[in-house]
Design a protein around this motif. Structure first.
Motif, short mmCIF file in Angstrom:
data_model
loop_
_atom_site.label_atom_id
_atom_site.label_comp_id
_atom_site.label_asym_id
_atom_site.label_seq_id
_atom_site.Cartn_x
_atom_site.Cartn_y
_atom_site.Cartn_z
N ARG A 282 55.59 -59.95 47.11
CA ARG A 282 54.86 -60.50 45.96
C ARG A 282 53.43 -60.85 46.39
N GLU B 227 48.55 -65.76 46.04
CA GLU B 227 47.68 -66.29 44.98
C GLU B 227 46.27 -65.70 45.06
N GLN C 249 46.31 -62.21 43.83
CA GLN C 249 46.50 -62.17 42.37
C GLN C 249 45.18 -62.44 41.65
N LEU D 260 54.85 -58.01 38.29
CA LEU D 260 54.04 -59.17 37.97
C LEU D 260 52.97 -58.74 36.96
N ILE E 62 49.74 -59.05 35.78
CA ILE E 62 48.48 -59.62 36.24
C ILE E 62 47.56 -59.93 35.06
N SER F 182 48.59 -63.16 33.44
CA SER F 182 48.33 -64.37 34.21
C SER F 182 46.84 -64.69 34.22
#
Ligand SMILES: [Zn+2]
Length: 139
Positions: A85, A88, A91, A114, A116, A119
């Motif tokens: 994963r 932070e 990301q 995930l 992106i 988020s």
């Protein structure tokens, strides 16, 4: 999706780092970049910035990554996939350059996703430091 994550696993095998990670950036079926993580500084000098993460290295290879998807794989000493994963920091980088999603290998050998782009739209709660205690408790 399957072939891109397989390519990311093969790319991870080339990493010189203890945690071997490979990243593939793709626009649909088209692969734009493949990179493994690599050494940046001696861990003795700068432990927290000892490597270029694979995601970061791959993003640097793509002129316009907006709208693309990244595939991240990490392999153990036996070459088996483990949790990859994106951290932070990666990301935030992926969101900043417009990458919409990240597929990554997990502990049980499956592949997770995930979002992106979503988020990135999430509000930066508490950035001003003015939220009431009640609001802070809710998140
Ligand atoms: Zn990272």
């Amino acid at each position: 999706m399957g072939s891109h994550i397989e390519l990311a696993k093969r790319t991870a095998l080339y990493s010189p780092c203890r945690h071997r990670v490979g990243a593939v950036i793709a626009a649909g079926p088209r692969v734009l970049a493949t990179r493994s993580n690599s050494r940046r500084n001696s861990p003795r000098v700068d432990f927290h910035h000892a490597t270029f993460h694979a995601e970061e290295a791959a993003v640097r290879r793509v002129r316009n990554p907006a709208g693309t998807v990244i595939y991240v794989a990490r392999v153990n000493a036996a070459g088996e996939p483990v949790m990859a994963r994106p951290c932070e920091r990666c990301q935030r980088l992926l969101a900043a350059v417009g990458i919409v999603g990240a597929y990554f290998t997990t502990w049980d050998g499956s592949v997770d996703y995930l979002d992106i782009a979503r988020s990135r739209r999430a509000p930066a709660v508490g950035r001003t430091g003015s939220a009431s205690p009640a609001l802070r408790d809710r998140r």
